[in-house]
Design an enzyme around this catalytic site. Sequence first.
Site, PDB file in Angstrom:
ATOM      1  CG  ASP A  36      73.632  16.488  41.303  1.00  0.00           C
ATOM      2  OD1 ASP A  36      72.654  17.238  41.506  1.00  0.00           O
ATOM      3  OD2 ASP A  36      74.787  16.899  41.167  1.00  0.00           O
TER       4      ASP A  36
ATOM      5  NE  ARG B 138      72.271  22.813  46.796  1.00  0.00           N
ATOM      6  CZ  ARG B 138      72.504  22.174  45.697  1.00  0.00           C
ATOM      7  NH1 ARG B 138      72.537  20.858  45.702  1.00  0.00           N
ATOM      8  NH2 ARG B 138      72.736  22.820  44.578  1.00  0.00           N
TER       9      ARG B 138
ATOM     10  NE  ARG C 287      76.598  23.348  45.515  1.00  0.00           N
ATOM     11  CZ  ARG C 287      76.180  23.455  44.269  1.00  0.00           C
ATOM     12  NH1 ARG C 287      75.728  22.419  43.658  1.00  0.00           N
ATOM     13  NH2 ARG C 287      76.225  24.590  43.639  1.00  0.00           N
TER      14      ARG C 287
END
Length: 162
Positions: free
Chosen positions: A100, A84, A95
């Site tokens: 996160d 990424r 992706r």
Amino acid sequence: MNVRAFVGLGGNIGDVAESFASAAARMDALPGTQLLRLSRRYRTPAWGMAAQPDFLNAVAMLETRLPARELLEELLAIERMHGRDRATETRWGPRTLDLDLLLYGDGTIDEPGLRVPHPRLHERAFALRPLLDIAPDISIPGHGPVRNLPAAMAADGIEAVG
């Protein structure tokens, strides 16, 4: 001091299940960090930029001694190991792996490049549903218990996989 942190995993390019397994192992190997639980995977229709493959999403529960900023930097390094490149990708585009930092303890952090809880966590069923799998009593600071959030109950074409 140990802190419980929750990390959202997403991806829609390549062998995403393998990327999740690899990312989970790498998170578990971080200094002072232990992977406690990994939710089941959910297939989620792409949104924002809908002309792309469906995403797989999951949530990992970690216990860590890493400060939030350091944990975030480690997560970004794991993303890079999986190909990424945030600097060149299209927002909401395809992706290989997205990690996160959703929650870090029960606190809030608002610094450049680091906002916890994740700013739109309370609106995103693709993160809330797997979060409920592994932490049904969790609350989001400023929004209350996840189980009481409408987005946590939204179907939106999201389905458990495996």
